[in-house]
Design a protein around this motif. Sequence first.
Motif, PDB file in Angstrom:
ATOM      1  N   VAL A   1      -8.470   5.334   5.271  1.00  0.00           N
ATOM      2  CA  VAL A   1      -7.601   6.507   5.276  1.00  0.00           C
ATOM      3  C   VAL A   1      -7.615   7.075   6.690  1.00  0.00           C
ATOM      4  O   VAL A   1      -8.680   7.341   7.248  1.00  0.00           O
ATOM      5  CB  VAL A   1      -8.085   7.570   4.272  1.00  0.00           C
ATOM      6  CG1 VAL A   1      -7.291   8.861   4.435  1.00  0.00           C
ATOM      7  CG2 VAL A   1      -7.970   7.045   2.846  1.00  0.00           C
TER       8      VAL A   1
ATOM      9  N   GLN B   1      -7.231  12.019  -6.085  1.00  0.00           N
ATOM     10  CA  GLN B   1      -6.027  12.633  -5.540  1.00  0.00           C
ATOM     11  C   GLN B   1      -6.455  13.531  -4.388  1.00  0.00           C
ATOM     12  O   GLN B   1      -7.265  14.454  -4.580  1.00  0.00           O
ATOM     13  CB  GLN B   1      -5.312  13.454  -6.620  1.00  0.00           C
ATOM     14  CG  GLN B   1      -4.167  14.312  -6.104  1.00  0.00           C
ATOM     15  CD  GLN B   1      -2.962  13.498  -5.665  1.00  0.00           C
ATOM     16  OE1 GLN B   1      -2.591  12.530  -6.321  1.00  0.00           O
ATOM     17  NE2 GLN B   1      -2.358  13.864  -4.550  1.00  0.00           N
TER      18      GLN B   1
ATOM     19  N   GLY C   1      -5.022   2.180  -2.045  1.00  0.00           N
ATOM     20  CA  GLY C   1      -4.279   3.421  -1.884  1.00  0.00           C
ATOM     21  C   GLY C   1      -4.439   4.092  -0.547  1.00  0.00           C
ATOM     22  O   GLY C   1      -3.805   5.121  -0.291  1.00  0.00           O
ATOM     23  N   GLY C   2      -5.286   3.546   0.312  1.00  0.00           N
ATOM     24  CA  GLY C   2      -5.447   4.150   1.625  1.00  0.00           C
ATOM     25  C   GLY C   2      -4.211   3.954   2.485  1.00  0.00           C
ATOM     26  O   GLY C   2      -3.278   3.242   2.117  1.00  0.00           O
ATOM     27  N   GLY C   3      -4.205   4.622   3.631  1.00  0.00           N
ATOM     28  CA  GLY C   3      -3.074   4.492   4.531  1.00  0.00           C
ATOM     29  C   GLY C   3      -3.123   5.526   5.626  1.00  0.00           C
ATOM     30  O   GLY C   3      -4.136   6.212   5.816  1.00  0.00           O
TER      31      GLY C   3
ATOM     32  N   VAL D   1      -1.488   8.961   7.121  1.00  0.00           N
ATOM     33  CA  VAL D   1      -0.752  10.135   6.666  1.00  0.00           C
ATOM     34  C   VAL D   1      -0.928  11.249   7.687  1.00  0.00           C
ATOM     35  O   VAL D   1      -1.946  11.307   8.383  1.00  0.00           O
ATOM     36  CB  VAL D   1      -1.252  10.574   5.264  1.00  0.00           C
ATOM     37  CG1 VAL D   1      -2.706  11.016   5.319  1.00  0.00           C
ATOM     38  CG2 VAL D   1      -0.373  11.644   4.667  1.00  0.00           C
TER      39      VAL D   1
ATOM     40  N   ASN E   1      -5.198  16.087  -1.442  1.00  0.00           N
ATOM     41  CA  ASN E   1      -4.105  16.923  -0.952  1.00  0.00           C
ATOM     42  C   ASN E   1      -4.531  17.662   0.303  1.00  0.00           C
ATOM     43  O   ASN E   1      -5.725  17.808   0.577  1.00  0.00           O
ATOM     44  CB  ASN E   1      -3.700  17.934  -2.026  1.00  0.00           C
ATOM     45  CG  ASN E   1      -3.162  17.275  -3.268  1.00  0.00           C
ATOM     46  OD1 ASN E   1      -2.489  16.241  -3.213  1.00  0.00           O
ATOM     47  ND2 ASN E   1      -3.452  17.876  -4.427  1.00  0.00           N
TER      48      ASN E   1
ATOM     49  N   SER F   1      -0.666  14.005   1.521  1.00  0.00           N
ATOM     50  CA  SER F   1      -1.454  13.636   0.348  1.00  0.00           C
ATOM     51  C   SER F   1      -1.551  12.122   0.206  1.00  0.00           C
ATOM     52  O   SER F   1      -0.665  11.384   0.647  1.00  0.00           O
ATOM     53  CB  SER F   1      -0.810  14.201  -0.927  1.00  0.00           C
ATOM     54  OG  SER F   1      -0.753  15.603  -0.908  1.00  0.00           O
ATOM     55  N   LEU F   2      -2.629  11.694  -0.411  1.00  0.00           N
ATOM     56  CA  LEU F   2      -2.815  10.288  -0.785  1.00  0.00           C
ATOM     57  C   LEU F   2      -3.565  10.249  -2.107  1.00  0.00           C
ATOM     58  O   LEU F   2      -4.366  11.156  -2.394  1.00  0.00           O
ATOM     59  CB  LEU F   2      -3.638   9.531   0.261  1.00  0.00           C
ATOM     60  CG  LEU F   2      -2.968   9.028   1.540  1.00  0.00           C
ATOM     61  CD1 LEU F   2      -4.022   8.423   2.452  1.00  0.00           C
ATOM     62  CD2 LEU F   2      -1.879   8.029   1.238  1.00  0.00           C
ATOM     63  N   THR F   3      -3.329   9.202  -2.865  1.00  0.00           N
ATOM     64  CA  THR F   3      -4.110   8.968  -4.069  1.00  0.00           C
ATOM     65  C   THR F   3      -4.793   7.616  -3.967  1.00  0.00           C
ATOM     66  O   THR F   3      -4.127   6.590  -3.809  1.00  0.00           O
ATOM     67  CB  THR F   3      -3.231   9.004  -5.336  1.00  0.00           C
ATOM     68  OG1 THR F   3      -2.619  10.281  -5.452  1.00  0.00           O
ATOM     69  CG2 THR F   3      -4.086   8.749  -6.578  1.00  0.00           C
ATOM     70  N   LEU F   4      -6.095   7.643  -4.026  1.00  0.00           N
ATOM     71  CA  LEU F   4      -6.876   6.406  -4.035  1.00  0.00           C
ATOM     72  C   LEU F   4      -7.160   5.996  -5.468  1.00  0.00           C
ATOM     73  O   LEU F   4      -7.331   6.841  -6.350  1.00  0.00           O
ATOM     74  CB  LEU F   4      -8.200   6.610  -3.293  1.00  0.00           C
ATOM     75  CG  LEU F   4      -8.116   7.142  -1.872  1.00  0.00           C
ATOM     76  CD1 LEU F   4      -9.516   7.223  -1.275  1.00  0.00           C
ATOM     77  CD2 LEU F   4      -7.200   6.298  -1.023  1.00  0.00           C
TER      78      LEU F   4
END
Length: 129
Positions: free
Chosen positions: A125, A82, A8-10, A12, A84, A17-20
Amino acid sequence: EVQLQASGGGLVQAGGSLTLSCAVSGFRFDDYGFGWFRQAPGKEREGISGISGSDGTTYYAGSAKGRFTISSDNAKNTVSLQMNNLEPDDTGVYYCAAVSLVFFEKTWLERRYDGMAYWGKGTQVTVSS
């Protein structure tokens, strides 16, 4: 075989927001507590948040309070984070790890993570400003 597989990383932008997600296998989920950890470039690994696989008790580091939410799905053996309102300082490699429930509360209250039983490979991330 014990596995904790983080995903789920990336990349941004700040404020996004990201969810791992961490997929757990190879041991009994509700006998362990789980945590998310971050290692930023040039810094030591730090604990972000923890959750009991038994009763859902949660702990958060100061930087995560109000912005991050940890959760678990015992039916799917997954732990999620999650995130944010991400900030550039949130950049790093995020790891999930497991600790026996016997040590879970002590681990997070004392912020001593050397007793974690299992570690997964991290997910990167990157938060751009």
